[in-house]
Structure formats: structure tokens, C-alpha cells
Design an enzyme around this catalytic site. Sequence first.
Site, PDB file in Angstrom:
ATOM      1  N   CYS A 113      -6.730  -4.205  -2.338  1.00  0.00           N
ATOM      2  CA  CYS A 113      -6.147  -3.895  -3.641  1.00  0.00           C
ATOM      3  C   CYS A 113      -5.599  -2.469  -3.734  1.00  0.00           C
ATOM      4  O   CYS A 113      -4.778  -2.177  -4.598  1.00  0.00           O
ATOM      5  CB  CYS A 113      -7.170  -4.140  -4.744  1.00  0.00           C
ATOM      6  N   HIS A 250      -4.896  -0.263 -11.147  1.00  0.00           N
ATOM      7  CA  HIS A 250      -5.026  -1.585 -10.538  1.00  0.00           C
ATOM      8  C   HIS A 250      -5.503  -2.561 -11.609  1.00  0.00           C
ATOM      9  O   HIS A 250      -6.429  -2.268 -12.369  1.00  0.00           O
ATOM     10  CB  HIS A 250      -6.033  -1.516  -9.388  1.00  0.00           C
ATOM     11  N   ASN A 280      -5.544 -10.577 -11.104  1.00  0.00           N
ATOM     12  CA  ASN A 280      -5.635  -9.578 -10.043  1.00  0.00           C
ATOM     13  C   ASN A 280      -4.749 -10.023  -8.888  1.00  0.00           C
ATOM     14  O   ASN A 280      -5.046 -11.005  -8.205  1.00  0.00           O
ATOM     15  CB  ASN A 280      -7.092  -9.444  -9.590  1.00  0.00           C
TER      16      ASN A 280
END
Length: 323
Positions: A113, A250, A280
Amino acid sequence: MIRSVVKGIGSAKPARLVKNADLEGMVETTDEWIVQRTGIRQRYIAGEGETTASLGEAAARAALDNAGMTPDDIDLIILATSTPDNTFPASAVDIQARLGMTHGFAFDMQAVCSGFVYAVTTADLYIRGGMAKRVLVIGSETFSRILDWNDRTTCVLFGDGAGALILEANEGRGLTSDRGILTANLRSDGSHKQKLYVDGGPSSTQTVGHLRMEGREVFKHAVGMVTDVIEASLSDAGITAADIDWFVPHQANKRIIDATAKKLDLPPEKVVITVDQHGNTSAASVPLALESAVADGRIKEGDVVLLEAMGGGFTWGAVLLRW
């Protein structure tokens, strides 16, 4: 001094939209449960023919159009991804071929990520080192292909998509008033591997594997770790959190985003949130959120923008730039 200035940005999403209610018939979950714990309301899932490379290509073309450039103007492609189309060659090389680009060089970067933040930082170093004048940085993921769709604790969290931006070498004065990347900080700590990982790979199981996560442990570490690199970046640039116009974190969990912003004393109106729309999307998360805020006119030239991410490994990092 040389600064890496953003010249274009683009994004791409799969055709299939999956809302929380659509998952209720697949696993034991509810829309209310997902929204309350994560802030996610929907996500996009790649279908047949949609891959990390195809989504990355679409985002790259959108960024080139936004910049008024062609592939001939690009010296380097860096693709941040944990879900490449093949073990090798790099999906960045595939995107290079799809764009009709036969010069320069291209490679993948894997920091889960945090991948896009790592890739932007790497692109900045190539530019300031004189090895590239224009770099196409892409974050593209098809995490739906590594999810265990029987695991209700993880399959509801992730989505697919891609985002891209173009960085160009520009002359700056070495001041925080310069446009471009001002500073960046990257970190990792491999002792946390078991908290977020994929239980497969070519060298271990000879399989792709599925994502496994200890959600509470990840949440527990997230805010403190990302705050550390953010504060370091602000200190390096000689500014404070009050000078930030936009915080683009994020997009993993709204509660983590809210807690981080609160710790930095950043008001909600300065925080870009798209986790409700995309879920996500790992390395695509930050550029998708960034593109959204640019497209709707929130982020404007001259604004100070803070990018931040944390991913499996653990990896984490922050980039501070003036748009």
C-alpha cells in the site's frame, strides 16, 4: 536546484461496481457493519480482460492527456503494484509496450500500500540525479485476485483501480515556495510481516496465495507509524501541519485517516477521503484520491499537499509537495 513538478495526473477504474449490499449474499456481513468499521460503501472489481497492466495503461494515457504529452516525452515508467500480471517481466514493461514506447526504461516497485509513495520518491531521486527528465509514476492494483472471498474480515476491504502522475524536472530555488516535491521520508520494519501478508509466492508455495491480515494489529500500529514520517517530512521542509492545504492519505480505513488527521491537528475539510468510493486499492489508493481532488478543483497550483501511506511489511512513508 532541480525539483520534480507534477505535470499531469490520471486514473482508471474497472467497469464493475460492487456495493456493500452486493457482498451480503457472499459472506456474513452487512452494509452497516462495513461502513461503521471502515467507512467503505463500494469498490470496483476487475472483470475479464481487466488487469493491472490494462488499468495502468488507461491511467497513464489519462495522465499524458492531462499533461498534453505523448509517450515520446517520457524517460522512465515506475509502476507500484503488488499484483503484477506476471511473475516476470515487470508489468511496467508491458505498460511501456502498450503505450508504444520503445525508448527509456521501466520497472515495477513493490511496497504494497506504500508503493505509490515509494515510487514517487524514487522518481524524484532519478530526476534530481539527472537520469530522467520526465517520469510516469503509476499505482495499479487488482487486489480482488488475491483475496479469499470466504474471509469476511478482508474481502470487504479491498478494490481494484489505477492512478498515475507525470513528474518533470524543473529548476527551483531550493525554497519551500518552489513547486514540486519538497521532501520525502520512507520507512519499513520487516518484523511485522505476519500482521499483513500473502500466504503464497513463487519461491515458497509456487502459488499466488491469498491476503491475510491481523486487522487490529495493523490498526494499532498505523497512526503512530505514519505520524512519525509525516512529522519528519514537515521538519525537513521547515513547515508545520498548519501550512498543509491538503492531506491525501492512503485510503484503507476512515477511522485510521480520522485518527491521523486529529493527531496532526488537521481539520476534516483539508483531508481528501475516497475510501467510501474505492475501498482499499493498495498502491492505487493515493493517486486515485489525489486525482479525485484535482479533478473536482480542490487541489490547485501552489497548494501544499501531503501524501502518506502504510502497507504490509510494514512499509510506510510520506511525500510533501507543492502542486
